[in-house]
Scaffold this motif. Structure first.
Motif, PDB file in Angstrom:
ATOM      1  N   VAL A  13       0.840  -1.197   0.000  1.00 54.38           N
ATOM      2  CA  VAL A  13       0.000   0.000   0.000  1.00 54.38           C
ATOM      3  C   VAL A  13       0.878   1.252   0.000  1.00 54.38           C
ATOM      4  O   VAL A  13       0.639   2.192  -0.763  1.00 54.38           O
ATOM      5  CB  VAL A  13      -0.977   0.007   1.201  1.00 54.38           C
ATOM      6  N   GLU A  14       1.925   1.238   0.810  1.00 47.62           N
ATOM      7  CA  GLU A  14       2.819   2.395   0.850  1.00 47.62           C
ATOM      8  C   GLU A  14       3.520   2.600  -0.488  1.00 47.62           C
ATOM      9  O   GLU A  14       3.611   3.722  -0.986  1.00 47.62           O
ATOM     10  CB  GLU A  14       3.862   2.233   1.956  1.00 47.62           C
ATOM     11  N   ASP A  15       3.988   1.505  -1.099  1.00 42.07           N
ATOM     12  CA  ASP A  15       4.688   1.595  -2.393  1.00 42.07           C
ATOM     13  C   ASP A  15       3.778   2.058  -3.517  1.00 42.07           C
ATOM     14  O   ASP A  15       4.170   2.861  -4.355  1.00 42.07           O
ATOM     15  CB  ASP A  15       5.299   0.241  -2.776  1.00 42.07           C
ATOM     16  N   ARG A  16       2.555   1.531  -3.555  1.00 44.49           N
ATOM     17  CA  ARG A  16       1.659   1.823  -4.677  1.00 44.49           C
ATOM     18  C   ARG A  16       0.811   3.072  -4.474  1.00 44.49           C
ATOM     19  O   ARG A  16       0.331   3.653  -5.441  1.00 44.49           O
ATOM     20  CB  ARG A  16       0.759   0.627  -4.958  1.00 44.49           C
ATOM     21  N   PRO A  62     -11.923  -1.987  -6.898  1.00 43.96           N
ATOM     22  CA  PRO A  62     -12.645  -3.106  -6.277  1.00 43.96           C
ATOM     23  C   PRO A  62     -11.715  -3.968  -5.420  1.00 43.96           C
ATOM     24  O   PRO A  62     -10.560  -4.226  -5.790  1.00 43.96           O
ATOM     25  CB  PRO A  62     -13.179  -3.895  -7.476  1.00 43.96           C
ATOM     26  N   ALA A  63     -12.222  -4.414  -4.281  1.00 49.88           N
ATOM     27  CA  ALA A  63     -11.427  -5.216  -3.350  1.00 49.88           C
ATOM     28  C   ALA A  63     -10.810  -6.463  -4.014  1.00 49.88           C
ATOM     29  O   ALA A  63      -9.627  -6.747  -3.782  1.00 49.88           O
ATOM     30  CB  ALA A  63     -12.256  -5.602  -2.139  1.00 49.88           C
ATOM     31  N   PRO A  64     -11.549  -7.215  -4.844  1.00 50.86           N
ATOM     32  CA  PRO A  64     -10.928  -8.384  -5.471  1.00 50.86           C
ATOM     33  C   PRO A  64      -9.699  -8.020  -6.313  1.00 50.86           C
ATOM     34  O   PRO A  64      -8.703  -8.754  -6.318  1.00 50.86           O
ATOM     35  CB  PRO A  64     -12.037  -8.971  -6.346  1.00 50.86           C
ATOM     36  N   ASP A  65      -9.764  -6.879  -7.000  1.00 52.80           N
ATOM     37  CA  ASP A  65      -8.607  -6.440  -7.801  1.00 52.80           C
ATOM     38  C   ASP A  65      -7.414  -6.126  -6.896  1.00 52.80           C
ATOM     39  O   ASP A  65      -6.279  -6.486  -7.204  1.00 52.80           O
ATOM     40  CB  ASP A  65      -8.953  -5.215  -8.640  1.00 52.80           C
ATOM     41  N   LEU A  66      -7.686  -5.443  -5.788  1.00 52.92           N
ATOM     42  CA  LEU A  66      -6.606  -5.119  -4.850  1.00 52.92           C
ATOM     43  C   LEU A  66      -5.966  -6.382  -4.276  1.00 52.92           C
ATOM     44  O   LEU A  66      -4.747  -6.462  -4.139  1.00 52.92           O
ATOM     45  CB  LEU A  66      -7.138  -4.250  -3.701  1.00 52.92           C
ATOM     46  N   ILE A  67      -6.792  -7.356  -3.959  1.00 53.81           N
ATOM     47  CA  ILE A  67      -6.273  -8.603  -3.379  1.00 53.81           C
ATOM     48  C   ILE A  67      -5.435  -9.361  -4.401  1.00 53.81           C
ATOM     49  O   ILE A  67      -4.391  -9.915  -4.071  1.00 53.81           O
ATOM     50  CB  ILE A  67      -7.424  -9.463  -2.824  1.00 53.81           C
ATOM     51  N   ARG A  68      -5.873  -9.382  -5.666  1.00 55.77           N
ATOM     52  CA  ARG A  68      -5.080 -10.060  -6.702  1.00 55.77           C
ATOM     53  C   ARG A  68      -3.741  -9.348  -6.908  1.00 55.77           C
ATOM     54  O   ARG A  68      -2.692 -10.001  -7.039  1.00 55.77           O
ATOM     55  CB  ARG A  68      -5.862 -10.151  -8.008  1.00 55.77           C
ATOM     56  N   VAL A  69      -3.743  -8.028  -6.926  1.00 57.76           N
ATOM     57  CA  VAL A  69      -2.492  -7.265  -7.063  1.00 57.76           C
ATOM     58  C   VAL A  69      -1.585  -7.550  -5.872  1.00 57.76           C
ATOM     59  O   VAL A  69      -0.373  -7.719  -6.014  1.00 57.76           O
ATOM     60  CB  VAL A  69      -2.780  -5.757  -7.214  1.00 57.76           C
ATOM     61  N   PHE A  70      -2.181  -7.631  -4.690  1.00 57.99           N
ATOM     62  CA  PHE A  70      -1.393  -7.955  -3.505  1.00 57.99           C
ATOM     63  C   PHE A  70      -0.781  -9.350  -3.638  1.00 57.99           C
ATOM     64  O   PHE A  70       0.376  -9.565  -3.275  1.00 57.99           O
ATOM     65  CB  PHE A  70      -2.237  -7.846  -2.232  1.00 57.99           C
ATOM     66  N   GLY A  71      -1.528 -10.297  -4.153  1.00 56.51           N
ATOM     67  CA  GLY A  71      -0.991 -11.652  -4.352  1.00 56.51           C
ATOM     68  C   GLY A  71       0.219 -11.638  -5.271  1.00 56.51           C
ATOM     69  O   GLY A  71       1.218 -12.319  -5.011  1.00 56.51           O
ATOM     70  N   GLN A  72       0.150 -10.853  -6.342  1.00 59.33           N
ATOM     71  CA  GLN A  72       1.299 -10.742  -7.247  1.00 59.33           C
ATOM     72  C   GLN A  72       2.493 -10.127  -6.521  1.00 59.33           C
ATOM     73  O   GLN A  72       3.622 -10.594  -6.656  1.00 59.33           O
ATOM     74  CB  GLN A  72       0.925  -9.918  -8.474  1.00 59.33           C
ATOM     75  N   HIS A  73       2.250  -9.087  -5.763  1.00 61.67           N
ATOM     76  CA  HIS A  73       3.309  -8.442  -4.969  1.00 61.67           C
ATOM     77  C   HIS A  73       3.911  -9.456  -3.995  1.00 61.67           C
ATOM     78  O   HIS A  73       5.135  -9.565  -3.876  1.00 61.67           O
ATOM     79  CB  HIS A  73       2.719  -7.251  -4.204  1.00 61.67           C
ATOM     80  N   LEU A  74       3.047 -10.184  -3.305  1.00 58.39           N
ATOM     81  CA  LEU A  74       3.500 -11.146  -2.302  1.00 58.39           C
ATOM     82  C   LEU A  74       4.351 -12.244  -2.925  1.00 58.39           C
ATOM     83  O   LEU A  74       5.371 -12.648  -2.353  1.00 58.39           O
ATOM     84  CB  LEU A  74       2.279 -11.736  -1.585  1.00 58.39           C
TER      85      LEU A  74
END
Length: 182
Positions: A13-16, A62-74
């Protein structure tokens, strides 16, 4: 849920977005731990859900998009933190088909109290991989994001389809069908 997931989420979140956005979503979500997490701690998954919802509200994403982006980051962070998991791994199917027996087995050695989702390989051939995801938490979007991060890491053109499956014994389930393109 292990604290490393929380710390990585807040870092993303801080990076993006910004450090201010981190503060805003922590305030908005009113999480009991006040946004203070340690990588080895264990925290209720509802806290990360609340922060994702707050980020969705503030960002308009949308929350699902944020979670998928987070998964890629993770996934990218896992590559850096655990390079030994990738030694001798030839492609994404090889890696993904070993999540349960290799990756999760190693994670449980480090964090015996970790509550990990289950990935059952239903089919695996050179062109198609079918994984059944099961978890008491509803993080299919995170699983998809991690898979997309894996595909990007290996640079493979693979299509992901999701098929809902009946919920069993309190666990959410989703079938992921990965098909090589070309």
């Amino acid at each position: 849920m292990k604290g490393v997931v929380f710390t990585e989420f807040l870092e993303m979140v801080e990076d993006r977005f910004s450090a201010d956005m981190v503060d805003h979503i922590i305030d908005d979500a009113q999480v009991p731990h006040g946004g203070v997490y340690t990588a080895v701690g264990t925290y209720p998954h509802g806290e990360i859900v609340a922060m994702v919802m707050a980020l969705s509200q503030r960002s308009g994403t949308p929350a699902p998009d944020l979670i998928r982006v987070f998964g890629q980051h993770l996934f990218g962070r896992f590559v850096l933190a655990y390079p030994h998991f990738f030694i001798g791994v030839k492609d994404a199917f090889h890696f993904l088909s070993g999540i349960e027996n290799i990756i999760h087995a190693e994670v449980l050695k480090l964090y015996p109290d970790a509550e990990l989702p289950k990935f059952i390989v239903e089919h695996h051939d050179p062109h198609r991989l079918v994984l059944l995801y099961q978890s008491p938490r509803h993080f299919e979007d995170l699983a998809e994001g991690l898979m997309r991060g894996c595909l990007a890491h290996f640079g493979e053109p693979i299509h992901i389809e999701r098929e809902p499956t009946p919920t069993t014994a309190g666990a959410h389930a989703q079938r992921f069908v990965l098909t090589r393109q070309g």
